[in-house]
Design an enzyme around this catalytic site. Structure first.
Site, PDB file in Angstrom:
ATOM      1  N   HIS A 108     -46.528 -40.539 -48.560  1.00  0.00           N
ATOM      2  CA  HIS A 108     -46.274 -39.303 -47.823  1.00  0.00           C
ATOM      3  C   HIS A 108     -47.375 -38.264 -47.953  1.00  0.00           C
ATOM      4  O   HIS A 108     -47.349 -37.242 -47.277  1.00  0.00           O
ATOM      5  CB  HIS A 108     -44.949 -38.674 -48.262  1.00  0.00           C
ATOM      6  CG  HIS A 108     -45.060 -37.954 -49.577  1.00  0.00           C
ATOM      7  ND1 HIS A 108     -45.056 -38.612 -50.778  1.00  0.00           N
ATOM      8  CD2 HIS A 108     -45.198 -36.638 -49.872  1.00  0.00           C
ATOM      9  CE1 HIS A 108     -45.177 -37.731 -51.756  1.00  0.00           C
ATOM     10  NE2 HIS A 108     -45.273 -36.533 -51.231  1.00  0.00           N
TER      11      HIS A 108
HETATM   12  C1  UD1 Z   1     -44.130 -31.485 -49.534  1.00  0.00           C
HETATM   13  C2  UD1 Z   1     -45.119 -31.002 -50.591  1.00  0.00           C
HETATM   14  C3  UD1 Z   1     -45.575 -32.170 -51.447  1.00  0.00           C
HETATM   15  C4  UD1 Z   1     -44.397 -32.952 -52.003  1.00  0.00           C
HETATM   16  C5  UD1 Z   1     -43.504 -33.362 -50.847  1.00  0.00           C
HETATM   17  C6  UD1 Z   1     -42.308 -34.144 -51.341  1.00  0.00           C
HETATM   18  C7  UD1 Z   1     -46.523 -29.093 -49.874  1.00  0.00           C
HETATM   19  C8  UD1 Z   1     -47.874 -28.680 -49.476  1.00  0.00           C
HETATM   20  N1  UD1 Z   1     -46.316 -30.418 -49.981  1.00  0.00           N
HETATM   21  O1  UD1 Z   1     -44.841 -32.352 -48.669  1.00  0.00           O
HETATM   22  O2  UD1 Z   1     -46.328 -31.676 -52.538  1.00  0.00           O
HETATM   23  O3  UD1 Z   1     -44.866 -34.087 -52.700  1.00  0.00           O
HETATM   24  O4  UD1 Z   1     -43.067 -32.182 -50.168  1.00  0.00           O
HETATM   25  O5  UD1 Z   1     -41.564 -34.672 -50.293  1.00  0.00           O
HETATM   26  O6  UD1 Z   1     -45.682 -28.247 -50.101  1.00  0.00           O
HETATM   27  N2  UD1 Z   1     -40.422 -33.053 -42.330  1.00  0.00           N
HETATM   28  C9  UD1 Z   1     -39.220 -33.406 -41.756  1.00  0.00           C
HETATM   29  N3  UD1 Z   1     -38.069 -32.986 -42.369  1.00  0.00           N
HETATM   30  C10 UD1 Z   1     -38.066 -32.252 -43.489  1.00  0.00           C
HETATM   31  C11 UD1 Z   1     -39.292 -31.882 -44.067  1.00  0.00           C
HETATM   32  C12 UD1 Z   1     -40.462 -32.288 -43.478  1.00  0.00           C
HETATM   33  O7  UD1 Z   1     -39.183 -34.064 -40.741  1.00  0.00           O
HETATM   34  O8  UD1 Z   1     -36.982 -31.942 -44.014  1.00  0.00           O
HETATM   35  C13 UD1 Z   1     -41.682 -33.526 -41.702  1.00  0.00           C
HETATM   36  C14 UD1 Z   1     -42.233 -32.602 -40.658  1.00  0.00           C
HETATM   37  O9  UD1 Z   1     -42.910 -33.406 -39.732  1.00  0.00           O
HETATM   38  C15 UD1 Z   1     -43.224 -31.774 -41.441  1.00  0.00           C
HETATM   39  C16 UD1 Z   1     -43.790 -32.803 -42.400  1.00  0.00           C
HETATM   40  O10 UD1 Z   1     -42.672 -33.648 -42.715  1.00  0.00           O
HETATM   41  O11 UD1 Z   1     -44.203 -31.180 -40.664  1.00  0.00           O
HETATM   42  C17 UD1 Z   1     -44.391 -32.230 -43.643  1.00  0.00           C
HETATM   43  O12 UD1 Z   1     -43.422 -31.465 -44.347  1.00  0.00           O
HETATM   44  P1  UD1 Z   1     -43.898 -30.366 -45.438  1.00  0.00           P
HETATM   45  O13 UD1 Z   1     -42.713 -29.684 -46.003  1.00  0.00           O
HETATM   46  O14 UD1 Z   1     -44.961 -29.517 -44.842  1.00  0.00           O
HETATM   47  O15 UD1 Z   1     -44.622 -31.196 -46.546  1.00  0.00           O
HETATM   48  P2  UD1 Z   1     -44.313 -32.633 -47.182  1.00  0.00           P
HETATM   49  O16 UD1 Z   1     -45.240 -33.602 -46.571  1.00  0.00           O
HETATM   50  O17 UD1 Z   1     -42.854 -32.954 -47.219  1.00  0.00           O
END
Ligand code: UD1
Length: 367
Positions: A207
């Site tokens: 991820h």
């Molecule tokens: C975040 C943390 C990372 C951690 C990870 C655990 C940051 C910079 N990164 O990354 O350190 O290891 O969480 O999971 O804070 N999305 C969904 N549903 C959700 C959440 C996210 O669909 O509930 C998708 C969306 O496309 C979103 C992408 O995942 O844009 C990224 O989500 P984001 O919260 O920005 O960061 P993670 O990659 O989850």
């Protein structure tokens, strides 16, 4: 004592569980703020329910966005909450955008701020998590380090006087759930279709932005997994699903069987049932170590260097550097036989953290 915990992303909920349990046995008021960074039920609700965490007192409902937008939105929504609550401590966890946003808001309101899991470093300045950890450590008043290595990093940055070795709260929760899984207290995990829990399989997750956002790199990593000698249960984070779809990349290839993320007990059971783990997650590298399964990490560095001892964990910056036979040998290597130490502590870290906050009451902010 009133403590506000600020969480928002899956790994923070895992760390919150033992902290909330440790507060439950005290007179202190533990107030939980969920930023809403993670909003899918698979990444959030199942952790509250499965780990017995009380519902958040406040949910900011922020959701996804670019780093600046997400971090800024959390700060704007959090400011009035902290201003109303005026806790004795603000506790932030790990290295996500919710962590740095929480720490910045708290110190700017002169609220004593503690950082749980302080001092981790990858020394990779391109990782958003590295920016978040460094900024949070330098902002916070009390740095709760999980390991001796983390203490050394903090000392090297001039932060020794604010640092305490607290141990790793993930040991507390991981070992408790391992015992419950072994005692049959949790149903068998829903592994992806095509995975037979009775046969050897690898458990995989991917991820990290550096692995998912570059189409060529993601395609190469999925190709390596597809070429594994045993079936691969790929528990796909929404970010991986979203990026693969944008890039027109099929996750179901060769040995790979994609499925949904699991709740915490399901994850622990799936690791225990596996022949080994392939991941880019920090938490899962450590869980594999604690649960006695060899781990292959698809990154050039790890913050959890203790897991590298005796090859419990092996770093693979680029699987294309290995030929097929080397890759097969690596991902199916047996667990090392040498006894493990306890580099992550004794499983009592959460109680220690509560004690350290009690002791530090009245600590002058940013002294
Ligand atoms: C975040 C943390 C990372 C951690 C990870 C655990 C940051 C910079 N990164 O990354 O350190 O290891 O969480 O999971 O804070 N999305 C969904 N549903 C959700 C959440 C996210 O669909 O509930 C998708 C969306 O496309 C979103 C992408 O995942 O844009 C990224 O989500 P984001 O919260 O920005 O960061 P993670 O990659 O989850």
């Amino acid at each position: 004592m009133k403590v506000v915990s600020i969480v928002g992303a899956r790994p923070q909920l895992v760390k919150l569980a033992p902290i909330a349990a440790a507060f439950a046995g005290t007179e202190h008021r533990h107030f939980i703020v969920h930023t809403g960074q993670h909003y899918d039920a698979d990444l959030s609700d199942v952790f509250f329910a499965g780990l017995g965490i009380p519902d958040p007192d406040v949910h900011l409902g922020i959701g996804s966005g670019s780093h600046g937008v997400q971090t800024g939105a959390i700060m704007a929504a959090l400011d009035p909450v902290l201003d109303t609550e005026r806790p004795d401590w603000v506790l932030v966890y790990g290295d996500t955008n919710s962590t740095v946003a929480g720490a910045l808001c708290a110190v700017k309101q002169h609220l004593p701020t503690a950082h749980l899991e302080a001092g981790l470093r990858s020394f990779n300045r391109r990782m958003p998590e590295e920016h978040n950890r460094i900024l949070t450590d330098h902002a916070a008043d009390l740095l709760l380090a999980p390991t001796e290595e983390a203490m050394r990093h903090l000392a090297a940055e001039g932060l020794a006087t604010r640092s305490v070795l607290a141990g790793d709260v993930m040991v507390d929760v991981c070992l408790r759930i391992r015992d419950a899984v072994r005692a049959g207290e949790h149903p068998a995990p829903a592994l992806p279709e095509g995975i037979d829990a009775g046969q050897p399989y690898l458990l995989a997750t991917l991820h990290r932005a550096e692995n998912t956002d570059d189409p060529r790199r993601l395609a190469a990593l999925i190709a390596a997994l597809a070429d594994s000698p045993v079936p691969v249960a790929l528990l796909a984070h929404p970010r991986l699903v979203a990026r693969a779809a944008e890039q027109g990349l099929k996750l179901q290839q060769g040995a790979v069987h994609p499925g949904r993320p699991l709740n915490y007990a399901g994850m622990v059971a799936a690791v225990l049932g596996s022949a080994g783990v392939v991941t880019d997650s920090g938490g899962l590298q450590k869980e594999a170590y604690l649960l006695g399964r060899p781990c292959t990490t698809l990154r050039s560095e790890t913050e959890w260097v203790e897991t590298l001892v005796d090859d419990w964990n092996a770093l693979v910056p680029d699987p294309a550097d290995l030929d097929a036979a080397e890759w097969h040998r690596l991902v199916t290597r047996p667990a090392p036989t040498a006894p493990q130490g306890t580099p992550f502590g004794d499983g009592q870290a959460a109680t220690r953290v509560v004690g350290l906050l009690e002791k530090g009451l009245g600590r002058s902010p940013s002294a």
